[in-house]
Design a protein around this motif. Sequence first.
Motif, PDB file in Angstrom:
ATOM      1  N   TYR A  69      75.228  54.948  47.613  1.00 28.28           N
ATOM      2  CA  TYR A  69      75.561  53.545  47.325  1.00 28.28           C
ATOM      3  C   TYR A  69      74.466  52.617  47.841  1.00 28.28           C
ATOM      4  N   LEU A  70      74.018  52.824  49.078  1.00 21.94           N
ATOM      5  CA  LEU A  70      72.974  51.977  49.654  1.00 21.94           C
ATOM      6  C   LEU A  70      71.647  52.174  48.952  1.00 21.94           C
ATOM      7  N   VAL A  71      71.328  53.408  48.582  1.00 24.63           N
ATOM      8  CA  VAL A  71      70.072  53.664  47.877  1.00 24.63           C
ATOM      9  C   VAL A  71      70.042  52.908  46.553  1.00 24.63           C
ATOM     10  N   ARG A  72      71.154  52.895  45.839  1.00 25.78           N
ATOM     11  CA  ARG A  72      71.210  52.158  44.563  1.00 25.78           C
ATOM     12  C   ARG A  72      71.011  50.662  44.774  1.00 25.78           C
ATOM     13  N   ARG A  73      71.626  50.126  45.821  1.00 27.68           N
ATOM     14  CA  ARG A  73      71.470  48.701  46.113  1.00 27.68           C
ATOM     15  C   ARG A  73      70.031  48.375  46.480  1.00 27.68           C
ATOM     16  N   VAL A  74      69.412  49.229  47.291  1.00 33.05           N
ATOM     17  CA  VAL A  74      68.026  49.005  47.700  1.00 33.05           C
ATOM     18  C   VAL A  74      67.097  49.053  46.498  1.00 33.05           C
ATOM     19  N   ARG A  75      67.275  50.048  45.641  1.00 34.69           N
ATOM     20  CA  ARG A  75      66.413  50.180  44.471  1.00 34.69           C
ATOM     21  C   ARG A  75      66.544  48.978  43.539  1.00 34.69           C
ATOM     22  N   ARG A  76      67.711  48.413  43.488  1.00 38.97           N
ATOM     23  CA  ARG A  76      67.946  47.300  42.572  1.00 38.97           C
ATOM     24  C   ARG A  76      67.382  45.986  43.118  1.00 38.97           C
ATOM     25  N   ILE A  77      67.430  45.801  44.435  1.00 40.52           N
ATOM     26  CA  ILE A  77      67.119  44.498  45.018  1.00 40.52           C
ATOM     27  C   ILE A  77      65.757  44.433  45.689  1.00 40.52           C
ATOM     28  N   VAL A  78      65.437  45.424  46.509  1.00 41.10           N
ATOM     29  CA  VAL A  78      64.282  45.312  47.408  1.00 41.10           C
ATOM     30  C   VAL A  78      62.944  45.184  46.677  1.00 41.10           C
ATOM     31  N   PRO A  79      62.644  45.962  45.620  1.00 36.27           N
ATOM     32  CA  PRO A  79      61.335  45.802  44.979  1.00 36.27           C
ATOM     33  C   PRO A  79      61.075  44.377  44.487  1.00 36.27           C
ATOM     34  N   VAL A  80      62.061  43.789  43.823  1.00 35.10           N
ATOM     35  CA  VAL A  80      61.877  42.417  43.331  1.00 35.10           C
ATOM     36  C   VAL A  80      61.791  41.440  44.498  1.00 35.10           C
ATOM     37  N   MET A  81      62.612  41.657  45.529  1.00 38.59           N
ATOM     38  CA  MET A  81      62.586  40.781  46.698  1.00 38.59           C
ATOM     39  C   MET A  81      61.209  40.792  47.360  1.00 38.59           C
ATOM     40  N   LEU A  82      60.624  41.967  47.540  1.00 41.18           N
ATOM     41  CA  LEU A  82      59.314  42.079  48.171  1.00 41.18           C
ATOM     42  C   LEU A  82      58.237  41.419  47.319  1.00 41.18           C
ATOM     43  N   LEU A  83      58.362  41.554  46.014  1.00 41.76           N
ATOM     44  CA  LEU A  83      57.394  40.920  45.114  1.00 41.76           C
ATOM     45  C   LEU A  83      57.450  39.400  45.253  1.00 41.76           C
ATOM     46  N   VAL A  84      58.669  38.864  45.282  1.00 41.27           N
ATOM     47  CA  VAL A  84      58.846  37.416  45.430  1.00 41.27           C
ATOM     48  C   VAL A  84      58.297  36.945  46.769  1.00 41.27           C
ATOM     49  N   LEU A  85      58.647  37.651  47.846  1.00 43.92           N
ATOM     50  CA  LEU A  85      58.186  37.251  49.176  1.00 43.92           C
ATOM     51  C   LEU A  85      56.659  37.307  49.273  1.00 43.92           C
ATOM     52  N   ALA A  86      56.057  38.332  48.673  1.00 44.05           N
ATOM     53  CA  ALA A  86      54.597  38.442  48.703  1.00 44.05           C
ATOM     54  C   ALA A  86      53.938  37.289  47.950  1.00 44.05           C
ATOM     55  N   ALA A  87      54.457  36.972  46.773  1.00 46.24           N
ATOM     56  CA  ALA A  87      53.873  35.890  45.978  1.00 46.24           C
ATOM     57  C   ALA A  87      54.032  34.546  46.680  1.00 46.24           C
ATOM     58  N   VAL A  88      55.213  34.296  47.220  1.00 48.06           N
ATOM     59  CA  VAL A  88      55.455  33.028  47.908  1.00 48.06           C
ATOM     60  C   VAL A  88      54.590  32.926  49.166  1.00 48.06           C
ATOM     61  N   THR A  89      54.405  34.039  49.852  1.00 50.54           N
ATOM     62  CA  THR A  89      53.595  34.028  51.069  1.00 50.54           C
ATOM     63  C   THR A  89      52.148  33.667  50.766  1.00 50.54           C
ATOM     64  N   VAL A  90      51.603  34.173  49.676  1.00 48.18           N
ATOM     65  CA  VAL A  90      50.232  33.827  49.288  1.00 48.18           C
ATOM     66  C   VAL A  90      50.113  32.322  49.050  1.00 48.18           C
ATOM     67  N   VAL A  91      51.051  31.780  48.321  1.00 48.97           N
ATOM     68  CA  VAL A  91      51.028  30.340  48.034  1.00 48.97           C
ATOM     69  C   VAL A  91      51.223  29.538  49.322  1.00 48.97           C
ATOM     70  N   ALA A  92      52.135  29.991  50.179  1.00 46.99           N
ATOM     71  CA  ALA A  92      52.375  29.286  51.440  1.00 46.99           C
ATOM     72  C   ALA A  92      51.123  29.279  52.309  1.00 46.99           C
ATOM     73  N   TYR A  93      50.411  30.393  52.328  1.00 46.29           N
ATOM     74  CA  TYR A  93      49.183  30.482  53.129  1.00 46.29           C
ATOM     75  C   TYR A  93      48.138  29.483  52.635  1.00 46.29           C
TER      76      TYR A  93
END
Length: 208
Positions: A69-93
Motif C-alpha cells: 500500500y505504501l509503495v503504491r502511494r510513494v510511486r504515485r506521489i513522490v516522483p512528481v513531488m520531487l520534480l516540483v520541489l526541484a523546479a521551484v528550488t531552482v527558481v527560488a535560488y
Amino acid sequence: MTAAHRDYRPDIEGLRAVAVGAVLLFHLGFGTVSGGFIGVDVFFVISGFLIGGIVVREAGEGRFSFTGYLVRRVRRIVPVMLLVLAAVTVVAYLLLLPSELVGYSWSLGFSSLFMANVHFWLHRGAYAESEHEVLLHMWTLGVEGQFYLVLPLIVLGLMRLGRMGLWVGLVLLGCASAALSLLYPSASFYMLPARLWEFLLGALVAIT
C-alpha cells in the motif's frame, strides 16, 4: 479491458476538475469566486473515498499489505513531488534574497517529509498570513501523506468490530474531528486531526 480502464472513474475526474478550477480561480484573484477553500475540501473527500475504498476492499478480501500500500502511494506521489520541489528550488535560488532562502530551506525540508502543514502552522500562522510562502501549496500534500499513514491503522482496527463497527467507528471519529476543528480553529486549517472528518466522509461513502 485493463485494470486501469476498469478503475477509471469519469465522475471522480469531473469532481477533480471542478475542484482544481475553483482553487485556480481563487488564487488568480477573481473576487466573484470564493470556492477555493471548498475545492481543497473536495480533494480531501475524494482521497478518502478512493483510498478508503481500496483499503477496506483489500482488507476485507484478506489481501491488504501495508508495505505494498505504501509503495503504491510513494510511486504515485513522490516522483512528481520531487520534480516540483526541484523546479521551484531552482527558481527560488535565482529570485529570492539570501535571508528569504533561509526560510525557504526550512519549508523545503518539511515539505519533502510531508510535514509542510506542521511547519506553516507552527511558524507562519493563518493561511492568509502565509501567502508569501513559495511552498505554501505543499501543506495539502502534508495532510494527505499523514492521512495515508493513519488510515490503514484506523480501518484495520475498526474492522475487528465487524462491518457495522467499522461504519459506526468512522462516523464517531468523523464527528470528533469536526468538533475538534470548531474547538481549535487555529489548527483546523493545517492539521490532520481537524481535517480527518473530510477524508472519513469520503471513506464512509465508499463503504456505504
